[in-house]
Design an enzyme around this catalytic site. Structure first.
Site, PDB file in Angstrom:
ATOM      1  N   HIS A   1      12.404  12.979  -2.788  1.00  0.00           N
ATOM      2  CA  HIS A   1      13.234  13.073  -1.585  1.00  0.00           C
ATOM      3  C   HIS A   1      14.519  12.258  -1.728  1.00  0.00           C
ATOM      4  O   HIS A   1      14.658  11.412  -2.622  1.00  0.00           O
ATOM      5  CB  HIS A   1      12.458  12.614  -0.348  1.00  0.00           C
TER       6      HIS A   1
ATOM      7  N   CYS B   1       7.405   7.066  -4.325  1.00  0.00           N
ATOM      8  CA  CYS B   1       8.087   8.358  -4.324  1.00  0.00           C
ATOM      9  C   CYS B   1       9.127   8.411  -5.439  1.00  0.00           C
ATOM     10  O   CYS B   1       9.479   7.399  -6.052  1.00  0.00           O
ATOM     11  CB  CYS B   1       8.779   8.591  -2.978  1.00  0.00           C
TER      12      CYS B   1
END
Length: 396
Positions: free
Chosen positions: A325, A343
């Site tokens: 992301h 992430c």
């Protein structure tokens, strides 16, 4: 000299006896009534498998009615509502076979006529009653109809109740691929599920453009304990283009390849766990798959001090909180250092560009970290299981 009269009496006696014989031949046992000759039994013989008036049948049990020394002139099987059930009459009209599944907990009426080779009609009458299950097991197939998915997408069949008789279930689940693809079934318990699903994945990634047909034909199966198969479901889907992400935590890059050719390279930042000694912040190495994506979402990890933080261009790759992301706060570290909570962080421009190419089932191959992806890390971990172990997870 006169002859004696004795012979006259003998002749009269003989005549009287003859009259009695004739009279006796016409007299019945009661009141002198005549007895008609017995009528011959019709020669047509009707048999049924299962027997007429059978009960507790599976709704998919084969049903056949046959006639010996004759033919079927008419035969109808009707439901409790009076609807006619489909059947097939043989070319020589000596047998009738049920041609569609029945319903659960219903009684069906058979009416018809057989005509014997002696020209005499024999009625066909009776019924069949089907079982009323204590429970009906349903199934659901992913990917669904008309889906276009990535080359690492597994087939997942989830069941509405615990699949106790796994071997029987597996015998009634099939997959057909064009072209033919080597793969195998395995029983896998996914994150959040109470019992295993039946998954199929190829040994290697799917060839792009493969068409796939999956059938879970459980309806009518006696699965034991009063549970019967409740449905038959199918899915037809297609494998899309070949896109593979090579995510190298040591190089701090994320490379996108299509058909083995690099089409994009992005600077990235991965989890900082290997640097600070926190395994909960290590991006897992191994083959993840794209599971979902959202242009805007919120992320929370109270243990690390944040709740409902808005993020953009988020592509989920596991259920343990791993996403690819946008993160503008780590742009300076992207391509240089690993600072995330696990992430894969990209810039806004790169995250949006990748997001627009990603589809469900794309493989994301993470390398260069100390913790391997495992069943503890999320919903779809099929590629984290070595092939030799995968093939041992089926009921063959």
């Amino acid at each position: 000299m006169m002859h004696p009269r004795r012979p006259v009496r003998v002749v009269a006696a003989v005549v009287a006896a003859a009259v009695l014989a004739v009279t006796g031949a016409c007299a019945g046992p009661l009141g002198g009534q005549a007895v008609p000759a017995a009528e011959a039994t019709p020669v047509a013989a009707v048999t049924s498998s299962p027997a007429l008036d059978a009960t507790d049948l599976s709704p998919v049990q084969p049903v056949t009615l046959s006639v010996a020394q004759g033919t079927i002139s008419a035969l109808t099987l009707t439901s409790p509502t009076g609807a006619e059930v489909k059947g097939t009459l043989s070319a020589d009209r000596t047998s009738w076979t049920l041609a569609e599944p029945l319903g659960y907990g219903k009684t069906y009426t058979v009416t018809g006529t057989a005509m014997g080779s002696d020209g005499k009609a024999v009625p066909i009458q009776g019924s069949y009653s089907t079982v009323s299950p204590a429970e009906k097991m349903t199934s659901k197939i992913s990917p669904g109809d008309d889906a276009v998915v990535g080359v690492a997408a597994p087939v997942i069949i989830r069941f509405g109740s615990e699949p106790v008789d796994r071997s029987l279930i597996q015998q009634h689940v099939t997959i057909t691929t064009t072209p033919q693809v080597e793969g195998a079934w395995a029983w896998v318990t996914h994150d959040g599920d109470s019992w295993p699903s039946l998954d199929w994945r190829p040994k290697q990634y799917w060839p792009a453009g493969t068409t796939v047909h999956v059938s879970s034909d459980l309806y009518g199966l006696d699965l034991g304990g009063g549970t019967f198969g409740g449905d038959t479901v199918t899915s037809d889907f297609t494998i899309g283009r070949n896109q593979v992400v090579k995510a190298d935590a040591n190089a701090h890059t994320m490379v996108v390849q299509q058909d083995g050719v690099t089409v994009a390279t992005y600077d990235a930042s991965y989890g900082s766990g290997d640097v600070i000694g926190d395994p909960n912040r290590v991006t897992r190495s191994g083959t993840h798959i794209v599971m979902d994506k959202k242009e805007t979402t919120t992320m929370s990890n109270p243990a690390y001090g944040y709740t409902d933080v808005t993020e953009h261009w988020a592509v989920r790759i596991s259920d343990n909180g791993e996403f690819i992301h946008q993160n503008q706060a780590t742009v300076a570290d992207q391509g240089v250092d690993n600072v995330s909570h696990g992430c894969i962080n990209l810039s806004a421009q790169d995250a949006q560009a990748y997001f627009q190419t990603a589809i469900y089932g794309d493989p994301v191959e993470v390398t260069g970290t100390s913790v391997q992806l495992s069943p503890a890390d999320g919903d779809i971990f099929d590629w984290a299981i070595p092939w030799s172990e995968w093939t041992a997870l089926a009921d063959n």
